[in-house]
Design an enzyme around this catalytic site. Structure first.
Site, mmCIF file in Angstrom:
data_model
loop_
_atom_site.group_PDB
_atom_site.id
_atom_site.type_symbol
_atom_site.label_atom_id
_atom_site.label_comp_id
_atom_site.label_asym_id
_atom_site.label_seq_id
_atom_site.Cartn_x
_atom_site.Cartn_y
_atom_site.Cartn_z
ATOM 1 N N GLY A 67 -8.756 -1.547 -37.580
ATOM 2 C CA GLY A 67 -9.661 -1.365 -36.457
ATOM 3 C C GLY A 67 -9.453 -0.035 -35.770
ATOM 4 O O GLY A 67 -8.367 0.242 -35.244
ATOM 5 N N GLY A 73 -11.077 1.048 -33.067
ATOM 6 C CA GLY A 73 -11.588 1.031 -31.704
ATOM 7 C C GLY A 73 -10.547 1.521 -30.722
ATOM 8 O O GLY A 73 -9.592 2.208 -31.081
ATOM 9 N N PHE A 74 -10.711 1.147 -29.470
ATOM 10 C CA PHE A 74 -9.811 1.653 -28.434
ATOM 11 C C PHE A 74 -8.364 1.254 -28.689
ATOM 12 O O PHE A 74 -7.455 2.076 -28.608
ATOM 13 C CB PHE A 74 -10.261 1.152 -27.061
ATOM 14 C CG PHE A 74 -11.520 1.807 -26.567
ATOM 15 C CD1 PHE A 74 -11.546 3.151 -26.271
ATOM 16 C CD2 PHE A 74 -12.679 1.072 -26.397
ATOM 17 C CE1 PHE A 74 -12.702 3.775 -25.813
ATOM 18 C CE2 PHE A 74 -13.846 1.677 -25.941
ATOM 19 C CZ PHE A 74 -13.858 3.029 -25.646
ATOM 20 N N ASP A 99 -9.778 -6.857 -27.799
ATOM 21 C CA ASP A 99 -10.567 -8.074 -27.567
ATOM 22 C C ASP A 99 -10.100 -9.242 -28.414
ATOM 23 O O ASP A 99 -10.456 -10.391 -28.127
ATOM 24 C CB ASP A 99 -12.041 -7.795 -27.863
ATOM 25 C CG ASP A 99 -12.674 -6.858 -26.859
ATOM 26 O OD1 ASP A 99 -12.038 -6.589 -25.824
ATOM 27 O OD2 ASP A 99 -13.794 -6.375 -27.112
ATOM 28 N N ALA A 127 -12.571 -1.801 -22.146
ATOM 29 C CA ALA A 127 -11.946 -0.655 -22.801
ATOM 30 C C ALA A 127 -10.590 -0.288 -22.210
ATOM 31 O O ALA A 127 -9.636 -0.035 -22.962
ATOM 32 C CB ALA A 127 -12.894 0.546 -22.762
ATOM 33 N N GLU A 158 -27.127 -3.003 -17.241
ATOM 34 C CA GLU A 158 -27.405 -1.616 -17.618
ATOM 35 C C GLU A 158 -28.647 -1.519 -18.492
ATOM 36 O O GLU A 158 -29.490 -0.629 -18.304
ATOM 37 C CB GLU A 158 -26.178 -1.030 -18.320
ATOM 38 C CG GLU A 158 -25.004 -0.809 -17.365
ATOM 39 C CD GLU A 158 -23.667 -0.621 -18.060
ATOM 40 O OE1 GLU A 158 -22.681 -0.323 -17.356
ATOM 41 O OE2 GLU A 158 -23.599 -0.782 -19.283
#
Length: 426
Positions: free
Chosen positions: A15, A17-18, A304, A320, A175
């Site tokens: 992964g 991601g962050f 997550d 995040a 948003e």
């Protein structure tokens, strides 16, 4: 040769991601061989993904190739692929193409996916927003809806094409709804001849009692009022009970709508099940204090995918900043392991919540310091630009937002591909 036999231990990070990327970068000087595996070749700044979906930014503005980000880190090899199975005891990961990777240590950070609460058939009619592919698909659907309405002669069918519903009143839903209302009322003004885009119905649906439920009630109320000033119809307290190709059912009311967007729930990546350990109700892995997996101290889970509790018993949110902090903590735990020391416990530092609603409208909660409106919008913009990876990305985003602010135009309004399920009849 098995990684355990190599002179330098091998860390496999699944992964980019962050959590995965922050752990990898924090281990730049560690005596490790690191393989970063991801099914995409890029790191995505997910908080701005809705801006791609609503044509405010293009994909490269919020994403960067993993190889480029890590080009100067000599102990990392980036590999494009998808993990299919994990044998934590044998310390192997089998990829979708059948190849096998060995590891000494494993970090699983594959994030989350959409959750339709047992109604998976809704996914075909209400796409979610988790990847660039999702964002580009959604952008196509949103822009095509106005095109279909323009060429439609039947008033009821035209109204259905101009009816938009966003299901879920969290930050993503808020948003999206605010930005879509701005597009309909300002960006597309004077561009169509048979329809008035400003007549589009943008509805934000939240099953709970208020939008932005993680914010204080006062800011939640301000957010709702700001949405309504933008032209968004906010519906709370009644859940969606059905979604099909023609629209959605809200309680007992059926609403004809050709565009429904899902922003109501997330579930952990299904790869967590491959570990063969107990999971929580959301499919996340309950971890030890140092973020390792119970029974497998050489396997870590972050982001997550990890079920982590704070000292007060509440769950660490799937945001995040939390993922970044977990990634850095795993790196610290790895360094401690390599020195033969015990890793410390992870402690989440909550900096607060912020969400944008539309042009010059946002809400910010920094543990008692609460602002809304224009000042909050500037704060939100500065925070998100600051945390983007790469100077070029920051500069491009600032320029695009400046242009959108003064002109109401959105630079990425190009419809790509062909949406077969929305194509007009021949």
């Amino acid at each position: 040769m098995h990684a355990a036999h190599a002179s330098v231990p091998h860390l496999l990070v699944i992964g980019g991601g962050f959590a995965g990327l922050w752990a990898t970068r924090a281990l730049a000087r560690a005596p490790l061989r690191i393989t970063l595996l991801d099914r995409s070749n890029h790191h995505l700044f997910q908080p701005l993904l809705y801006q791609v979906a609503t044509a405010g930014l293009s994909a490269p503005d919020i994403a960067a190739p993993l190889r480029h980000i890590l080009r100067g880190q000599g102990n990392v090899q980036v590999r494009l692929g998808e993990a299919a199975a994990i044998d934590a005891q044998a310390r192997t990961v089998t990829l979708a193409d059948g190849s096998v990777l060995d590891f000494d240590y494993l970090l699983l950070a594959t994030g989350a996916t959409h959750a339709y609460f047992g109604n998976d058939a809704w996914a075909a009619h209400a796409p979610g927003l988790k990847s660039l592919d999702d964002a580009l698909h959604l952008r196509r659907r949103l822009l095509l809806a106005f095109e279909r309405a323009e060429s439609c002669d039947d008033p009821a069918e035209r109204a259905a094409w101009l009816s938009f519903a966003i299901v879920g009143g969290g930050p993503t839903g808020v948003e999206l709804a605010g930005t879509l209302a701005e597009i309909a009322r300002h960006t597309l003004k004077n561009e169509f001849r048979n329809i008035d885009p400003a007549a589009a119905r943008v509805r934000l649906v939240e099953a709970g009692p208020r939008v932005l439920a993680t914010f204080p009630a006062t800011l939640s109320d301000k957010a709702r009022r700001q949405l309504e000033r933008l032209g968004v119809e906010v519906s709370v307290g009644v859940p969606v009970t059905g979604i099909d190709a023609g629209g959605y059912r809200l309680g007992e009311e059926y609403v004809a709508a050709r565009t429904v967007v899902w922003a109501a729930g997330v579930a952990a990546s299904p790869l967590a099940r491959a570990l063969g350990v107990p999971l929580d109700r959301a499919g996340r892995v309950p971890v030890e204090a140092d973020l390792s997996v119970p029974g497998y101290p050489h396997v870590f889970v972050a982001g997550d995918l990890a079920a982590v509790s704070r000292t007060d018993g509440s769950a660490v949110p799937g945001v995040a900043p939390a993922a970044k902090q977990m990634g850095r903590h795993v790196a610290a735990a790895m360094r401690a392991r390599l020195r033969g020391r015990q890793a410390g416990a992870f402690a989440y530092r909550d900096f607060g919540n912020l969400a944008t609603i539309g042009r010059m409208a946002a809400v910010v909660d920094l543990h008692g310091f609460r602002i809304s409106g224009l000042l909050a919008w500037w704060f939100w913009l500065a925070a998100h630009v600051f945390f983007l990876i790469g100077f070029r990305n920051r500069l491009v985003v600032l320029l695009n937002w400046a242009w959108a602010y003064w002109s109401y135009q959105r630079a990425a309004r190009i419809i790509l591909g062909r949406d077969h399920d929305q194509a007009p009849p021949l």
